[in-house]
Design a protein around this motif. Structure first.
Motif: not given
Length: 509
Positions: A61-62, A85-88, A382-384, A406-409
């Motif tokens: 993810s990073a 998935v949408v990565t922010l 990650t949180i979603t 939605i993924q917050i990496p």
């Protein structure tokens, strides 16, 4: 021959349908005009080839986060296996999703089915009104006042940790990863279940066995998770269980037996379970107010068990790994270890030699050290979130469909050199007030942020701090030949877990 032809035709048709479904999934974002990665996603692995097998999800993810950022995107569509998935990327977009537009993004997009899979119906996974109602009921159990209520119980377990390490320090070298997970298991067992697990003395405890099992990511479990997240309505219709049946039987039985014993004998303890029983019977934690009407029960036995279960999981692994990573870095940086020990001793001496909740929670340099540990090794990489309706990203024409993940990496943000120069260097000074002001908000998210942040963060920090204070006041830690040169993570465990033991030299002070 005709039958064989029919069978071959059916197989071919099924294969075609599966292929078209997978290809549709992998082209999900491109077909919607979203920013995405330039390479074609793999039919099965998407943009995460090797995840959970040879690479930990944090590295994958990073890497995707950095690739999107280099392209200039504030967010982008990727595929985690077959899940779109949408990565922010941009902190302002992260703030918008987690806080400003929380009314749209209050759900994590996790699967739960209280009927078929009771232990999945936790505060962490619940959605909509069910989550709001439960969060409202549970919030009073995690106030600083309630933490002080449990503080004495945690100190008793910390005293046992001191005795255990003191007895075994004569060996010189101890494997601290295992000792610390047994320490947090004893705390959670006592505070969540009211049971003296004594895993420090009995490493074959069933609590440890089942605790480790939850975090194992087998291929079968991953397939079930992907199915529930890709087709949640169908998963509920067929009653998919993501919780291991044996594990469910153990925890449901244990909670039911303990609650019934307490209610029958009117047992009162300073622990989390006592507060949950109060909610179950009265609808809320009572602080002199009126209970809700009996026809509006606060919690069923299965709902209570699910919350005890998530409390166990959240405290079992995350706090122990944080302490373990912290000790590892303190060994690699003995100057930081000595300064922290001095700050701890000075704070306790200033309080007349008494270790109290307020002392534990107000040692500033300890906060800096723990925050830097959580930056470098966030428990969840990650949180979603998932929108409850179609959502147009502000300032764009891009529409995130209802229910999309939605993924917050977190790991990517915490290791971004634009925010944390030389991110692999361990430096608690990053968290002085002056340094924090230099960074954008929402690039340090070990407990999430916004109204759906980690409800148990006070408890997690309390037990982490008590454990570290107990060890550093009484022992000095240094490296041995078996201390790892660097930390690598177990790919098959979704929380950040080192793949080797943390062997340290332990000397009494």
């Amino acid at each position: 021959m005709e039958l064989v032809s029919i069978i071959i035709a059916v197989i071919a048709l099924c294969a075609t349908v599966v292929y078209l479904f997978l290809r549709r999934q992998q082209n999900y974002w491109k077909s919607r005009g979203f920013p995405t990665l330039p390479d074609e996603p793999h039919l099965l692995y998407g943009h995460t080839k090797g995840v959970n097998t040879v690479r930990h999800a944090s590295a994958v993810s990073a890497e995707n986060y950095q690739r999107l950022k280099r392209s200039g995107a504030a967010f982008g569509g990727i595929n985690i296996l077959i899940l779109p998935v949408v990565t922010l990327v941009d902190p302002e977009v992260i703030k918008t999703i987690l806080v400003k537009d929380f009314n749209v993004f209050h759900d994590r997009g996790m699967y739960s089915d209280a009927d078929a899979d009771p232990l999945s119906a936790t505060l962490f996974a619940l959605a909509g009104k069910s989550w709001r109602s439960l969060r409202h009921k549970l919030t009073p159990t995690f106030t600083s006042g309630k933490m002080k209520f449990m503080f004495g119980t945690i100190l008793e377990v910390a005293d046992e940790l001191h005795r255990y390490v003191d007895e075994h320090a004569v060996q010189g070298e101890l494997e601290m990863k295992d000792i610390l997970v047994r320490f947090t298991t004893d705390i959670i067992g006592t505070c969540a279940f009211g049971i003296e697990c004594n895993t420090l003395r009995n490493p074959d405890s069933e609590f440890l066995k089942y605790g480790h099992r939850v975090f194992e990511q087998t291929s079968y479990k991953m397939l079930k998770v992907m199915f529930t997240m890709t087709l949640p309505k169908l998963a509920k219709k067929v009653g998919v269980k993501v919780t291991d049946t044996e594990l469910e039987t153990f925890f449901l039985g244990l909670v039911r037996e303990t609650v019934e014993h307490r209610e029958k004998h009117n047992v009162q303890r300073n622990d989390f379970l006592n507060l949950l029983i109060e909610i179950k019977n009265k609808g809320s934690v009572q602080d002199g107010g009126d209970a809700i009407a009996p026809e509006e029960p606060g919690m069923t036995m299965n709902e209570l068990a699910a919350q005890v279960f998530i409390f166990f999981l959240a405290g079992f692994e995350t706090s122990s790994t944080t302490m373990n990573f912290c000790l590892y870095e303190l060994v690699k940086h003995p100057d930081i270890q000595e300064r922290l020990r001095n700050e701890i001793n000075a704070a306790i001496e200033a309080n007349g030699g008494q270790l109290t909740y307020d002392v534990v929670m107000n040692i500033q340099y300890l906060d800096h050290v723990i925050n830097e540990t959580l930056r470098k090794y966030p428990p969840l990489e990650t949180i979603t979130r998932a929108p409850e309706r179609d959502y147009t990203v502000p300032g764009t024409t891009h529409v995130i469909p209802k229910g999309a993940m939605i993924q917050i990496p977190i790991y990517g943000l915490h290791h971004d050199p634009d925010y944390y120069p030389n991110p692999e260097r361990f430096d608690p000074e990053r968290f002085t007030p002056e340094e924090v002001k230099k960074r954008p908000a929402y690039v340090f998210l070990p407990f999430g942020e916004g109204p759906r942040n980690c409800i148990g963060l006070r408890f997690g920090l309390m037990q982490t701090k008590v454990g570290l204070i107990t060890l550093l006041r009484n022992f000095r830690f240094s490296a041995t030949e078996r201390t790892p040169e660097s930390i690598t993570f177990l790919p098959s465990v979704f929380v950040l877990t080192p793949d080797k033991g943390n062997y340290l030299q332990v000397d009494k002070l």
